[in-house]
Design a protein around this motif. Structure first.
Motif, PDB file in Angstrom:
ATOM      1  N   ASP A  27       0.869  -1.180   0.000  1.00 47.54           N
ATOM      2  CA  ASP A  27       0.000   0.000   0.000  1.00 47.54           C
ATOM      3  C   ASP A  27       0.902   1.225   0.000  1.00 47.54           C
ATOM      4  OD1 ASP A  27      -1.619   2.174   0.597  1.00 47.54           O
ATOM      5  OD2 ASP A  27      -2.966   0.999   1.861  1.00 47.54           O
ATOM      6  N   ARG A 148     -11.852  10.347  -5.771  1.00 48.97           N
ATOM      7  CA  ARG A 148     -11.560   9.588  -4.547  1.00 48.97           C
ATOM      8  C   ARG A 148     -10.055   9.531  -4.275  1.00 48.97           C
ATOM      9  NH1 ARG A 148     -15.351   4.410  -6.204  1.00 48.97           N
ATOM     10  NH2 ARG A 148     -17.387   5.408  -5.925  1.00 48.97           N
ATOM     11  N   ASP A 149      -9.715   8.992  -3.104  1.00 45.92           N
ATOM     12  CA  ASP A 149      -8.306   8.737  -2.777  1.00 45.92           C
ATOM     13  C   ASP A 149      -8.092   7.231  -2.847  1.00 45.92           C
ATOM     14  OD1 ASP A 149      -5.701   8.969  -2.055  1.00 45.92           O
ATOM     15  OD2 ASP A 149      -6.056   9.582   0.012  1.00 45.92           O
ATOM     16  N   THR A 150      -8.101   6.710  -4.063  1.00 42.87           N
ATOM     17  CA  THR A 150      -8.001   5.269  -4.264  1.00 42.87           C
ATOM     18  C   THR A 150      -6.567   4.794  -4.104  1.00 42.87           C
ATOM     19  OG1 THR A 150      -7.806   5.674  -6.634  1.00 42.87           O
ATOM     20  CG2 THR A 150      -9.988   5.168  -5.790  1.00 42.87           C
ATOM     21  N   LYS A 151      -6.413   3.543  -3.688  1.00 44.99           N
ATOM     22  CA  LYS A 151      -5.076   2.991  -3.454  1.00 44.99           C
ATOM     23  C   LYS A 151      -4.653   1.984  -4.523  1.00 44.99           C
ATOM     24  CE  LYS A 151      -4.288   4.931   0.625  1.00 44.99           C
ATOM     25  NZ  LYS A 151      -5.533   5.652   0.848  1.00 44.99           N
ATOM     26  N   SER A 152      -5.625   1.342  -5.174  1.00 44.56           N
ATOM     27  CA  SER A 152      -5.279   0.238  -6.074  1.00 44.56           C
ATOM     28  C   SER A 152      -5.487   0.548  -7.549  1.00 44.56           C
ATOM     29  CB  SER A 152      -6.097  -0.998  -5.704  1.00 44.56           C
ATOM     30  OG  SER A 152      -7.481  -0.738  -5.817  1.00 44.56           O
ATOM     31  N   ARG A 153      -6.199   1.632  -7.872  1.00 46.74           N
ATOM     32  CA  ARG A 153      -6.432   1.946  -9.283  1.00 46.74           C
ATOM     33  C   ARG A 153      -6.588   3.447  -9.458  1.00 46.74           C
ATOM     34  NH1 ARG A 153     -12.010  -0.947 -10.730  1.00 46.74           N
ATOM     35  NH2 ARG A 153     -10.861  -2.720  -9.882  1.00 46.74           N
ATOM     36  N   TRP A 154      -6.271   3.908 -10.667  1.00 41.33           N
ATOM     37  CA  TRP A 154      -6.349   5.340 -10.947  1.00 41.33           C
ATOM     38  C   TRP A 154      -7.746   5.774 -11.369  1.00 41.33           C
ATOM     39  CZ3 TRP A 154      -2.553   7.430  -8.714  1.00 41.33           C
ATOM     40  CH2 TRP A 154      -1.289   6.828  -8.695  1.00 41.33           C
ATOM     41  N   SER A 156     -12.022   4.121 -12.548  1.00 39.60           N
ATOM     42  CA  SER A 156     -12.938   2.989 -12.712  1.00 39.60           C
ATOM     43  C   SER A 156     -14.187   3.466 -13.443  1.00 39.60           C
ATOM     44  CB  SER A 156     -13.320   2.379 -11.355  1.00 39.60           C
ATOM     45  OG  SER A 156     -14.000   3.327 -10.561  1.00 39.60           O
ATOM     46  N   SER A 166      -8.819   8.897  -9.131  1.00 35.11           N
ATOM     47  CA  SER A 166      -7.990   9.298  -7.999  1.00 35.11           C
ATOM     48  C   SER A 166      -7.622  10.773  -8.126  1.00 35.11           C
ATOM     49  CB  SER A 166      -6.703   8.464  -7.958  1.00 35.11           C
ATOM     50  OG  SER A 166      -5.783   9.022  -7.038  1.00 35.11           O
TER      51      SER A 166
END
Length: 228
Positions: A27, A148-154, A156, A166
């Motif tokens: 992460d 959003r503040d996404t961690k796994s994708r830029w 969707s 993100s």
């Protein structure tokens, strides 16, 4: 916590019924290790798996760059261009940008939050403008855009036409942000990653290949900004 000679790293366990095996993931935003556990797999098993892969974990941690908090005199990129943060406690206003400097008024303890709020608004403005233009060019409509503040994708895209991105894309060069937006807009017509999808994506983003390469090589750098 997973202990190394010079640091300790949090282990975060997440159950995933669809997972076929234990998966380790770094992460970047929180400098922690995500341990994905399949059904009927205990945390003890996950911890043992992480311990058996300490060398791999340490190699990934070594690739993390030093954090750049949103504080006076630090430099952060806005659409790829370096900007220096200038705290102006006695100035009027909140946050404004001029001559590649980000000026922040008010008390010092409010600077990080004000910078982040401003960056999210800038990201939303940039992304929405481009996304709606690209959707119109392919004859599709966007139902909703979320930042959003996404961690796994830029980004969707849902089958209902809802897009999410993100806010950290505001740090990336323009052509990289443009590609991520094009990628999700292309999903409005092609909900897959087949040949038709990539052809469409390339048509609405001419710099697709170079942007994908940039994200592969530098994408994790975007998580360093705003961290302490």
């Amino acid at each position: 916590m997973l202990s190394f000679e010079s640091r300790k790293v949090p282990l975060v366990f997440k159950q995933n019924k669809r997972a076929q095996r234990i998966i380790l993931r770094l992460d970047h935003g929180n400098s922690s290790i995500i341990v994905v556990l399949p059904k009927r797999t205990s945390r003890d098993e996950g911890k043992r798996f992480a311990l058996s892969n300490k060398d791999w974990i340490e190699q990934r941690l070594d690739q993390l760059h030093e954090p750049v908090p949103f504080l006076h005199n630090n430099v952060i990129p806005i659409l790829g261009t370096p900007h220096r943060i200038r705290h102006k406690p006695n100035a009027r206003g909140v946050v404004w940008c001029e001559s590649e400097e980000i000026h922040v008024a008010g008390h010092e303890e409010h600077v990080p939050r004000r910078i982040q709020d401003w960056l999210k608004l800038e990201a939303k403005r940039e992304i929405e403008t481009r996304a709606f233009q690209k959707a119109e060019s392919v004859g599709k409509k966007i139902k909703k855009i979320t930042i959003r503040d996404t961690k796994s994708r830029w980004g969707s895209c849902t089958s209902e036409g809802e897009l999410a991105f993100s806010w950290r894309l505001i740090f990336a060069p323009r052509h990289v942000m443009d590609y991520v937006i094009a990628h999700e807009v292309a999903h409005l017509r092609e909900m897959n990653h087949g040949p038709k999808f990539w052809k469409l994506c390339g048509e609405i983003c001419r710099s697709m290949d170079s942007a994908r390469l940039w994200l592969e090589n530098h994408g994790t750098d975007l998580y360093r900004y705003g961290r302490f």
